[in-house]
Design a protein around this motif. Structure first.
Motif, PDB file in Angstrom:
ATOM      1  N   UNK A  94       0.826  -1.208   0.000  1.00 21.15           N
ATOM      2  CA  UNK A  94       0.000   0.000   0.000  1.00 21.15           C
ATOM      3  C   UNK A  94       0.861   1.259   0.000  1.00 21.15           C
ATOM      4  N   UNK A  95       1.965   1.206   0.723  1.00 27.08           N
ATOM      5  CA  UNK A  95       2.851   2.373   0.837  1.00 27.08           C
ATOM      6  C   UNK A  95       3.882   2.447  -0.287  1.00 27.08           C
ATOM      7  N   UNK A  96       3.828   1.493  -1.224  1.00 21.67           N
ATOM      8  CA  UNK A  96       4.754   1.508  -2.354  1.00 21.67           C
ATOM      9  C   UNK A  96       6.128   0.954  -2.040  1.00 21.67           C
ATOM     10  N   UNK A  97       6.233   0.131  -1.007  1.00 22.43           N
ATOM     11  CA  UNK A  97       7.520  -0.418  -0.600  1.00 22.43           C
ATOM     12  C   UNK A  97       7.618  -1.920  -0.835  1.00 22.43           C
ATOM     13  N   UNK A  98       6.823  -2.449  -1.733  1.00 18.67           N
ATOM     14  CA  UNK A  98       6.892  -3.890  -1.972  1.00 18.67           C
ATOM     15  C   UNK A  98       8.140  -4.223  -2.789  1.00 18.67           C
ATOM     16  N   UNK A  99       8.490  -5.478  -2.814  1.00 19.76           N
ATOM     17  CA  UNK A  99       9.678  -5.960  -3.510  1.00 19.76           C
ATOM     18  C   UNK A  99       9.386  -7.360  -4.011  1.00 19.76           C
ATOM     19  N   UNK A 100      10.203  -7.819  -4.921  1.00 18.04           N
ATOM     20  CA  UNK A 100       9.973  -9.127  -5.526  1.00 18.04           C
ATOM     21  C   UNK A 100      10.521 -10.243  -4.640  1.00 18.04           C
ATOM     22  N   UNK A 101       9.735 -11.289  -4.517  1.00 16.52           N
ATOM     23  CA  UNK A 101      10.173 -12.494  -3.816  1.00 16.52           C
ATOM     24  C   UNK A 101      10.601 -13.573  -4.809  1.00 16.52           C
ATOM     25  N   UNK A 103      12.505 -12.576  -7.883  1.00 15.88           N
ATOM     26  CA  UNK A 103      13.619 -12.094  -8.694  1.00 15.88           C
ATOM     27  C   UNK A 103      14.634 -11.364  -7.828  1.00 15.88           C
ATOM     28  N   UNK A 104      15.906 -11.522  -8.194  1.00 14.77           N
ATOM     29  CA  UNK A 104      16.963 -10.780  -7.511  1.00 14.77           C
ATOM     30  C   UNK A 104      16.823  -9.295  -7.838  1.00 14.77           C
ATOM     31  N   UNK A 105      17.171  -8.467  -6.869  1.00 16.33           N
ATOM     32  CA  UNK A 105      16.976  -7.025  -7.021  1.00 16.33           C
ATOM     33  C   UNK A 105      17.898  -6.409  -8.066  1.00 16.33           C
ATOM     34  N   UNK A 106      19.148  -6.759  -8.051  1.00 15.68           N
ATOM     35  CA  UNK A 106      20.110  -6.064  -8.906  1.00 15.68           C
ATOM     36  C   UNK A 106      20.262  -6.696 -10.284  1.00 15.68           C
ATOM     37  N   UNK A 107      20.213  -8.013 -10.344  1.00 15.59           N
ATOM     38  CA  UNK A 107      20.432  -8.683 -11.628  1.00 15.59           C
ATOM     39  C   UNK A 107      19.136  -9.009 -12.361  1.00 15.59           C
ATOM     40  N   UNK A 108      18.037  -9.093 -11.630  1.00 14.48           N
ATOM     41  CA  UNK A 108      16.772  -9.476 -12.240  1.00 14.48           C
ATOM     42  C   UNK A 108      16.636 -10.977 -12.453  1.00 14.48           C
ATOM     43  N   UNK A 118      20.132 -12.163   0.739  1.00 12.75           N
ATOM     44  CA  UNK A 118      20.067 -11.146   1.787  1.00 12.75           C
ATOM     45  C   UNK A 118      19.091 -10.076   1.335  1.00 12.75           C
ATOM     46  N   UNK A 119      18.278  -9.609   2.269  1.00 17.12           N
ATOM     47  CA  UNK A 119      17.344  -8.536   1.959  1.00 17.12           C
ATOM     48  C   UNK A 119      18.055  -7.203   2.106  1.00 17.12           C
ATOM     49  N   UNK A 120      17.967  -6.369   1.079  1.00 18.22           N
ATOM     50  CA  UNK A 120      18.512  -5.015   1.110  1.00 18.22           C
ATOM     51  C   UNK A 120      17.318  -4.067   1.057  1.00 18.22           C
ATOM     52  N   UNK A 121      17.115  -3.335   2.145  1.00 14.65           N
ATOM     53  CA  UNK A 121      15.964  -2.434   2.239  1.00 14.65           C
ATOM     54  C   UNK A 121      15.983  -1.426   1.098  1.00 14.65           C
ATOM     55  N   UNK A 122      14.830  -1.236   0.498  1.00  8.91           N
ATOM     56  CA  UNK A 122      14.704  -0.299  -0.602  1.00  8.91           C
ATOM     57  C   UNK A 122      15.040  -0.904  -1.954  1.00  8.91           C
ATOM     58  N   UNK A 123      15.582  -2.124  -1.962  1.00  9.86           N
ATOM     59  CA  UNK A 123      15.944  -2.785  -3.214  1.00  9.86           C
ATOM     60  C   UNK A 123      15.244  -4.124  -3.369  1.00  9.86           C
ATOM     61  N   UNK A 124      15.546  -5.041  -2.465  1.00 11.22           N
ATOM     62  CA  UNK A 124      15.018  -6.399  -2.553  1.00 11.22           C
ATOM     63  C   UNK A 124      16.084  -7.385  -2.131  1.00 11.22           C
ATOM     64  N   UNK A 125      16.150  -8.517  -2.819  1.00 11.47           N
ATOM     65  CA  UNK A 125      17.068  -9.583  -2.425  1.00 11.47           C
ATOM     66  C   UNK A 125      18.257  -9.673  -3.361  1.00 11.47           C
ATOM     67  N   UNK A 132      19.007 -15.825   3.802  1.00 10.95           N
ATOM     68  CA  UNK A 132      17.681 -16.448   3.749  1.00 10.95           C
ATOM     69  C   UNK A 132      17.666 -17.437   2.585  1.00 10.95           C
ATOM     70  N   UNK A 133      17.272 -18.681   2.839  1.00 12.15           N
ATOM     71  CA  UNK A 133      17.226 -19.662   1.749  1.00 12.15           C
ATOM     72  C   UNK A 133      16.256 -19.243   0.639  1.00 12.15           C
ATOM     73  N   UNK A 134      16.680 -19.461  -0.590  1.00 11.40           N
ATOM     74  CA  UNK A 134      15.834 -19.151  -1.734  1.00 11.40           C
ATOM     75  C   UNK A 134      14.515 -19.894  -1.695  1.00 11.40           C
ATOM     76  N   UNK A 135      14.545 -21.122  -1.163  1.00 13.51           N
ATOM     77  CA  UNK A 135      13.296 -21.887  -1.076  1.00 13.51           C
ATOM     78  C   UNK A 135      12.289 -21.193  -0.156  1.00 13.51           C
TER      79      UNK A 135
END
Length: 178
Positions: A94-101, A103-108, A118-125, A132-135
């Motif tokens: 709702x606040x626009x802070x969602x991230x993908x579970x 896809x990787x944040x930097x490489x896609x 690892x979760x990087x706030x403002x980016x994703x994983x 955190x295990x990918x599974x």
């Protein structure tokens, strides 16, 4: 007024102040006790800090009511934890802070179940050697919160994301769990 009583509130905005015009109870008070009570206080505090005073969002309100009703019926800690994680995810979206579970944040690249992230706030994983295990991420993407290990990963991730959303502001209700 009692805490956790769903209300319909009509307000007026005059001179940068809010005035109540009407208050009506829309259902009976919810009886929350123990961890459910602390969890209710926690989600109220999240909403207080995350939202501006006049930001109506019907889907978030419905998620809030569903969470409170679930907390009133929850019989164990795992149920409470899964309700909280789902509510936190809805709040972040709702606040626009969602991230993908998925896809990787930097490489896609797609999240690999056999790798660690690892979760990087403002980016994703991002992929790391220990995290955190990918599974777990893929299970969370499917809304699978049935396992204690998954809930632990979700809590770690959501805590970082919520802290980022709130700009590091301390959530006092978290101290009730210590």
């Amino acid at each position: 007024m009692q805490a956790f009583t769903p209300l319909w509130v009509e307000i007026d905005d005059r001179y940068d102040r809010y005035y109540t015009r009407t208050i009506e109870s829309i259902s009976p008070m919810l009886h929350l006790e123990g961890n459910s009570l602390f969890s209710g206080l926690y989600i109220n505090e999240l909403l207080y800090y995350a939202l501006s005073p006049a930001s109506p969002d019907e889907s978030l309100f419905n998620a809030y009511l569903m969470t409170l009703n679930g907390l009133a019926l929850a019989s164990d800690r795992l149920e409470v934890e899964s309700l909280l994680r789902r509510f936190e995810w809805t709040l972040l979206k709702t606040c626009g802070y969602s991230f993908s579970l998925t896809q990787e944040a930097r490489s896609g690249a797609l999240i690999d179940a056999s790798r660690q992230y690892q979760f990087v706030a403002g980016e994703g994983f991002i992929c790391v050697s220990k995290g955190i295990p990918g599974e777990h991420l893929l299970a969370l993407a499917e809304d699978n919160l049935d396992d204690e290990a998954l809930l632990k990963s979700a809590k770690q991730m959501m805590r970082s994301a919520i802290d980022h959303l709130l700009g590091g502001r301390e959530i006092k209700a978290r101290t009730l769990y210590r």
